[in-house]
Scaffold this motif. Structure first.
Motif, PDB file in Angstrom:
ATOM      1  N   ARG A   1       0.986  -1.163   0.084  1.00  0.00           N
ATOM      2  CA  ARG A   1      -0.156  -0.220   0.036  1.00  0.00           C
ATOM      3  C   ARG A   1       0.800   1.106  -0.085  1.00  0.00           C
ATOM      4  NH1 ARG A   1      -2.181  -0.911   4.491  1.00  0.00           N
ATOM      5  NH2 ARG A   1      -0.993   0.731   5.731  1.00  0.00           N
ATOM      6  N   GLU A   2       1.874   1.333   0.732  1.00  0.00           N
ATOM      7  CA  GLU A   2       2.691   2.588   1.060  1.00  0.00           C
ATOM      8  C   GLU A   2       3.302   2.733  -0.221  1.00  0.00           C
ATOM      9  OE1 GLU A   2       3.559   2.385   5.731  1.00  0.00           O
ATOM     10  OE2 GLU A   2       4.896   1.707   4.400  1.00  0.00           O
ATOM     11  N   VAL A   3       3.837   1.695  -1.126  1.00  0.00           N
ATOM     12  CA  VAL A   3       4.856   1.968  -2.166  1.00  0.00           C
ATOM     13  C   VAL A   3       3.802   2.453  -3.276  1.00  0.00           C
ATOM     14  CG1 VAL A   3       4.863  -0.341  -3.400  1.00  0.00           C
ATOM     15  CG2 VAL A   3       6.548   1.262  -3.157  1.00  0.00           C
ATOM     16  N   GLY A   4       2.705   2.354  -3.345  1.00  0.00           N
ATOM     17  CA  GLY A   4       1.596   2.862  -4.306  1.00  0.00           C
ATOM     18  C   GLY A   4       1.573   2.094  -5.769  1.00  0.00           C
ATOM     19  N   VAL A   5       2.203   0.699  -5.754  1.00  0.00           N
ATOM     20  CA  VAL A   5       2.077   0.006  -7.034  1.00  0.00           C
ATOM     21  C   VAL A   5       0.589  -0.449  -7.032  1.00  0.00           C
ATOM     22  CG1 VAL A   5       2.545  -2.198  -5.648  1.00  0.00           C
ATOM     23  CG2 VAL A   5       3.166  -1.852  -8.253  1.00  0.00           C
ATOM     24  N   ARG A   6       0.369  -0.455  -8.484  1.00  0.00           N
ATOM     25  CA  ARG A   6      -0.976  -0.865  -8.913  1.00  0.00           C
ATOM     26  C   ARG A   6      -1.101  -1.909  -9.786  1.00  0.00           C
ATOM     27  NH1 ARG A   6      -0.185   4.739  -9.902  1.00  0.00           N
ATOM     28  NH2 ARG A   6      -0.148   4.427 -12.107  1.00  0.00           N
ATOM     29  N   PRO A   7      -2.305  -2.266 -10.116  1.00  0.00           N
ATOM     30  CA  PRO A   7      -2.347  -3.492 -10.732  1.00  0.00           C
ATOM     31  C   PRO A   7      -1.963  -3.106 -12.570  1.00  0.00           C
ATOM     32  CG  PRO A   7      -4.591  -3.509  -9.613  1.00  0.00           C
ATOM     33  CD  PRO A   7      -3.643  -2.029  -9.136  1.00  0.00           C
ATOM     34  N   GLY A   8      -1.317  -3.988 -12.899  1.00  0.00           N
ATOM     35  CA  GLY A   8      -0.724  -3.475 -14.329  1.00  0.00           C
ATOM     36  C   GLY A   8       0.850  -3.077 -14.298  1.00  0.00           C
ATOM     37  N   GLN A   9       1.073  -2.749 -13.027  1.00  0.00           N
ATOM     38  CA  GLN A   9       2.522  -2.180 -12.797  1.00  0.00           C
ATOM     39  C   GLN A   9       3.454  -3.138 -12.528  1.00  0.00           C
ATOM     40  OE1 GLN A   9       2.113   1.266 -10.165  1.00  0.00           O
ATOM     41  NE2 GLN A   9       2.286   2.511 -12.107  1.00  0.00           N
ATOM     42  N   THR A  10       4.680  -2.919 -12.257  1.00  0.00           N
ATOM     43  CA  THR A  10       5.868  -4.055 -11.993  1.00  0.00           C
ATOM     44  C   THR A  10       6.480  -3.650 -10.612  1.00  0.00           C
ATOM     45  OG1 THR A  10       6.229  -4.725 -14.488  1.00  0.00           O
ATOM     46  CG2 THR A  10       7.946  -5.166 -12.978  1.00  0.00           C
ATOM     47  N   LEU A  11       6.538  -4.553  -9.744  1.00  0.00           N
ATOM     48  CA  LEU A  11       7.175  -4.210  -8.506  1.00  0.00           C
ATOM     49  C   LEU A  11       8.388  -5.094  -8.355  1.00  0.00           C
ATOM     50  CD1 LEU A  11       6.940  -3.129  -5.421  1.00  0.00           C
ATOM     51  CD2 LEU A  11       5.470  -5.352  -5.086  1.00  0.00           C
ATOM     52  N   LEU A  12       9.290  -4.492  -7.984  1.00  0.00           N
ATOM     53  CA  LEU A  12      10.754  -5.283  -7.573  1.00  0.00           C
ATOM     54  C   LEU A  12      10.933  -5.490  -6.228  1.00  0.00           C
ATOM     55  CD1 LEU A  12      13.511  -6.285  -8.208  1.00  0.00           C
ATOM     56  CD2 LEU A  12      14.429  -3.980  -8.203  1.00  0.00           C
ATOM     57  N   VAL A  13      10.968  -6.650  -5.773  1.00  0.00           N
ATOM     58  CA  VAL A  13      11.300  -7.230  -4.289  1.00  0.00           C
ATOM     59  C   VAL A  13      12.686  -7.501  -4.285  1.00  0.00           C
ATOM     60  CG1 VAL A  13      10.321  -8.528  -2.416  1.00  0.00           C
ATOM     61  CG2 VAL A  13       8.862  -7.697  -4.363  1.00  0.00           C
ATOM     62  N   SER A  14      13.511  -6.891  -3.504  1.00  0.00           N
ATOM     63  CA  SER A  14      15.016  -7.307  -3.271  1.00  0.00           C
ATOM     64  C   SER A  14      14.909  -7.885  -1.987  1.00  0.00           C
ATOM     65  CB  SER A  14      15.854  -5.999  -3.114  1.00  0.00           C
ATOM     66  OG  SER A  14      16.983  -6.464  -2.700  1.00  0.00           O
ATOM     67  N   GLY A  15      15.379  -9.594  -2.177  1.00  0.00           N
ATOM     68  CA  GLY A  15      15.213 -10.292  -0.930  1.00  0.00           C
ATOM     69  C   GLY A  15      14.004 -10.901  -0.713  1.00  0.00           C
ATOM     70  N   ALA A  16      13.252 -11.722  -1.879  1.00  0.00           N
ATOM     71  CA  ALA A  16      12.299 -11.828  -1.797  1.00  0.00           C
ATOM     72  C   ALA A  16      11.707 -13.360  -1.318  1.00  0.00           C
ATOM     73  CB  ALA A  16      11.733 -11.639  -3.439  1.00  0.00           C
ATOM     74  N   SER A  17      12.660 -14.019  -0.860  1.00  0.00           N
ATOM     75  CA  SER A  17      12.343 -15.683  -0.615  1.00  0.00           C
ATOM     76  C   SER A  17      12.055 -15.464   0.887  1.00  0.00           C
ATOM     77  CB  SER A  17      13.632 -16.457  -0.888  1.00  0.00           C
ATOM     78  OG  SER A  17      14.447 -16.181  -0.136  1.00  0.00           O
ATOM     79  N   GLY A  18      12.137 -14.586   1.595  1.00  0.00           N
ATOM     80  CA  GLY A  18      11.736 -14.622   3.210  1.00  0.00           C
ATOM     81  C   GLY A  18      10.355 -14.651   3.419  1.00  0.00           C
ATOM     82  N   GLY A  19       9.884 -14.615   4.492  1.00  0.00           N
ATOM     83  CA  GLY A  19       8.313 -14.785   4.921  1.00  0.00           C
ATOM     84  C   GLY A  19       7.663 -13.399   4.135  1.00  0.00           C
ATOM     85  N   VAL A  20       8.114 -12.177   4.424  1.00  0.00           N
ATOM     86  CA  VAL A  20       7.439 -11.081   3.837  1.00  0.00           C
ATOM     87  C   VAL A  20       7.494 -11.027   2.505  1.00  0.00           C
ATOM     88  CG1 VAL A  20       7.492  -8.379   3.723  1.00  0.00           C
ATOM     89  CG2 VAL A  20       8.087  -9.774   6.060  1.00  0.00           C
ATOM     90  N   GLY A  21       8.592 -11.517   1.938  1.00  0.00           N
ATOM     91  CA  GLY A  21       8.846 -11.585   0.425  1.00  0.00           C
ATOM     92  C   GLY A  21       7.801 -12.394  -0.254  1.00  0.00           C
ATOM     93  N   SER A  22       7.703 -13.821   0.580  1.00  0.00           N
ATOM     94  CA  SER A  22       6.744 -14.882   0.151  1.00  0.00           C
ATOM     95  C   SER A  22       5.380 -14.079   0.060  1.00  0.00           C
ATOM     96  CB  SER A  22       7.001 -16.079   0.938  1.00  0.00           C
ATOM     97  OG  SER A  22       8.309 -16.886   1.009  1.00  0.00           O
ATOM     98  N   ALA A  23       5.096 -13.504   1.025  1.00  0.00           N
ATOM     99  CA  ALA A  23       3.630 -13.081   1.253  1.00  0.00           C
ATOM    100  C   ALA A  23       3.268 -11.876   0.280  1.00  0.00           C
ATOM    101  CB  ALA A  23       3.434 -12.304   2.554  1.00  0.00           C
ATOM    102  N   VAL A  24       4.373 -10.973  -0.080  1.00  0.00           N
ATOM    103  CA  VAL A  24       4.321  -9.883  -0.899  1.00  0.00           C
ATOM    104  C   VAL A  24       4.219 -10.322  -2.440  1.00  0.00           C
ATOM    105  CG1 VAL A  24       5.647  -8.060  -2.230  1.00  0.00           C
ATOM    106  CG2 VAL A  24       5.627  -8.004   0.383  1.00  0.00           C
TER     107      VAL A  24
END
Length: 297
Positions: free
Chosen positions: A131-154
């Motif tokens: 929510r805070e980063v403001g990414v919307r449907p159709g856009q692309t989000l980069l997640v650095s360090g994506a395999s942990g718990g928060v990354g898995s959920a994101v």
């Protein structure tokens, strides 16, 4: 009862398993006989004495925010839950045989106590930073360090919302990220160019604090499109550090919905007995996690 406590800030060696008085549910709370407790990076950040305004503590202090278990006390004014219900949620000093929760929900069908303990703070954090980063449907989000718990959920929540996700992680976790619906690449030398080859980045999340803030700003073109939950130096580069929790109760409701629809599943990579809380913190701080780590009581 037995609980994990520390009476000074420091490394994992300050953690002690001690005898303690049982806590009791106050107004608006429930107490559970804990079956499992989630191990979160915020736990060892608090133990180290890092500045985390959302979680002020006094020493000696217990450890842990997330837990699952069986309700055995219901506080004044609480409705919709009964003694004997299996719940998961957030409270305080959850590395213990009994803990008081201030936010909870019934464990969805098919989820074990160990799995359920890994969701509360993780899902709240994931929902908040998306929510805070403001990414919307159709856009692309980069997640650095994506395999942990928060990354898995994101990754799973963003995918469910129609957001394309690029995730970075170690080589052994590439297939794991792809299985969660992400475009995957490794970190290390040349990672920025590998990300660019996967697509234009509209927003980015730093989940591991690995010193990549400048690169994330360059990829998005705007420090306001980057959020970090792990690098306390991010604000010096114009990037928001998001360390204050939102509504865990709302997050639990959304987690139950996602889990029930088959859209969210966070695996438990490793579990530990309560006596090995220090080992769990050592492993958590080392990173390279796939999913969650939990203590079994």
């Amino acid at each position: 009862m037995k609980k994990v406590s520390f009476d000074e800030f420091g490394g994992p060696d300050v953690l002690r398993l001690v005898d303690a008085e049982e806590p009791h549910a106050g107004a608006g709370q429930v107490r559970i006989a804990v079956r499992a407790a989630g191990v979160n990076p915020v736990d060892w950040r608090i133990r180290e004495g890092q500045i985390l305004g959302a979680h002020p503590i006094e020493l000696p202090s217990g450890v842990g925010l997330d837990a699952s278990g069986v309700v055995d006390e219901v506080g004044e004014g609480v409705a919709g839950v009964e003694i004997g219900d299996a719940v998961f949620g957030e409270g305080s000093s959850t590395y213990a045989e009994f803990a008081v929760l201030s936010a909870w929900a019934r464990i969805p069908e098919g989820l074990t106590f160990a799995e359920a303990a890994g969701y509360p703070s993780v899902v709240e954090t994931a929902l908040r930073i998306i929510r805070e980063v403001g990414v919307r449907p159709g856009q692309t989000l980069l997640v650095s360090g994506a395999s942990g718990g928060v990354g898995s959920a994101v990754l799973q929540i963003a995918h469910d919302r129609g957001i394309t996700v690029i995730g970075t992680a170690g080589a052994r976790n590439q297939d794991y990220l792809r299985g969660l619906g992400a475009l995957a690449t490794t970190y290390g030398e040349g990672w920025v160019e590998r990300v660019r080859q996967l697509g234009q980045v509209d927003a980015a999340l730093d989940l591991s604090g690995s010193g990549v803030i400048r690169e994330l700003v360059a990829l998005t073109g705007d420090p306001r499109k980057v959020i970090s939950i792990a690098d306390l130096g991010a604000p010096a580069l114009g990037v928001r550090f998001s360390g204050v929790a939102g509504s865990v109760r709302d997050a639990l409701a959304e987690a139950v919905d996602l889990i029930s629809r088959g859209k969210l599943r966070i695996p438990v990579e490793k579990s530990y007995p309560l006596t090995e809380a220090a080992a769990a913190h050592i492993d958590s701080q080392a990173g390279h996690t796939r999913g969650r780590r939990v203590l079994i009581i």
